[in-house]
Scaffold this active site. Structure first.
Site, short mmCIF file in Angstrom:
data_model
loop_
_atom_site.label_atom_id
_atom_site.label_comp_id
_atom_site.label_asym_id
_atom_site.label_seq_id
_atom_site.Cartn_x
_atom_site.Cartn_y
_atom_site.Cartn_z
N ILE A 80 0.88 -1.18 0.00
CA ILE A 80 0.00 0.00 0.00
C ILE A 80 0.91 1.22 0.00
O ILE A 80 1.82 1.32 0.83
CB ILE A 80 -0.99 0.03 1.18
N GLU A 114 1.77 -7.28 6.63
CA GLU A 114 3.00 -7.15 7.41
C GLU A 114 3.47 -5.71 7.32
O GLU A 114 3.26 -5.06 6.28
CB GLU A 114 4.13 -8.04 6.86
N ASN A 119 8.08 1.37 10.98
CA ASN A 119 7.14 2.19 10.20
C ASN A 119 5.99 2.67 11.09
O ASN A 119 4.85 2.21 11.00
CB ASN A 119 6.63 1.42 8.98
N TYR A 126 -2.87 1.64 10.43
CA TYR A 126 -3.51 0.32 10.46
C TYR A 126 -4.29 0.12 11.76
O TYR A 126 -5.39 -0.40 11.76
CB TYR A 126 -2.47 -0.79 10.30
#
Ligand code: COA
Length: 160
Positions: A80, A114, A119, A126
């Protein structure tokens, strides 16, 4: 005197499946966005495997894209990306909602992904979207100077 809110910018948004015609535009964004980008071959393999590869355009600007793989009653988000010039404008949420809608339409019970432990931005997005941390893959990603970085495994249940 009262002021009306400024009108939202008019953008012709559209979704498009990745094809060889749009691969160069995607690769330009991919190379800007990652320290370890996917190669042209990785995307060609994704196309050949029939993965769900969706690009979001505003006029002729590529805003971002997702690459996802169907499984048995599940789907796996593999990539993404929001173009660096369009980051910080909420497009990640749009991409994630579109992906979850597709996964539901495929009768998936959950989505997997994952993410690098470093990050923080992606992790926070998320989590805000409902993904839960369910595991860790040691030394999953390439990192600087030949090192490896762990991946956090996350899952989004799609049905109550
Ligand atoms: C991760 C990515 C997809 C996010 O897309 P985006 O559209 O830029 O997302 P936004 O900038 O709108 O940020 C969304 C949220 O993250 C938060 N955020 C931004 N920078 C952050 C940081 N450094 N740490 C933690 N949270 C951060 C924002 O506050 C925002 O939260 P909000 O919606 O509650 O306000 C995009 O940055 C990207 O493509 N990065 C490079 C590729 C990548 O890392 N992909 C994910 C691989 S798993």
């Amino acid at each position: 005197m009262s002021f009306a809110p400024a009108p939202a910018p008019t953008l012709a948004l559209r979704w498009e499946a990745l094809s060889l015609n749009t691969l160069d535009a995607l690769l330009e964004v991919e190379q800007q966005a990652y320290s370890h980008p996917w190669s042209r071959g990785n995307f060609i393999d994704a196309l050949a495997s029939g993965y769900h590869c969706q690009l979001l355009w505003a006029d002729n600007h590529l805003l971002g894209y997702t690459i996802a793989m169907r499984g048995v009653q599940e789907a796996h988000l593999l990539n993404i990306t929001v173009a660096p010039t369009h980051q910080g404008q909420g497009w990640a949420r749009v991409l994630l909602e579109h992906l979850a809608l597709w996964a539901r339409s495929e009768q998936a019970q959950c989505l997997w992904l994952e993410v690098r432990t470093s990050n923080a931005r992606a992790l926070s997005i998320y989590t805000a979207h409902g993904y839960q941390r369910v595991g860790l893959r040691k030394r999953y990603y390439p990192a600087a100077d030949g090192a490896r970085e762990d991946a956090i495994v996350m899952q989004l249940p799609l049905w109550p």
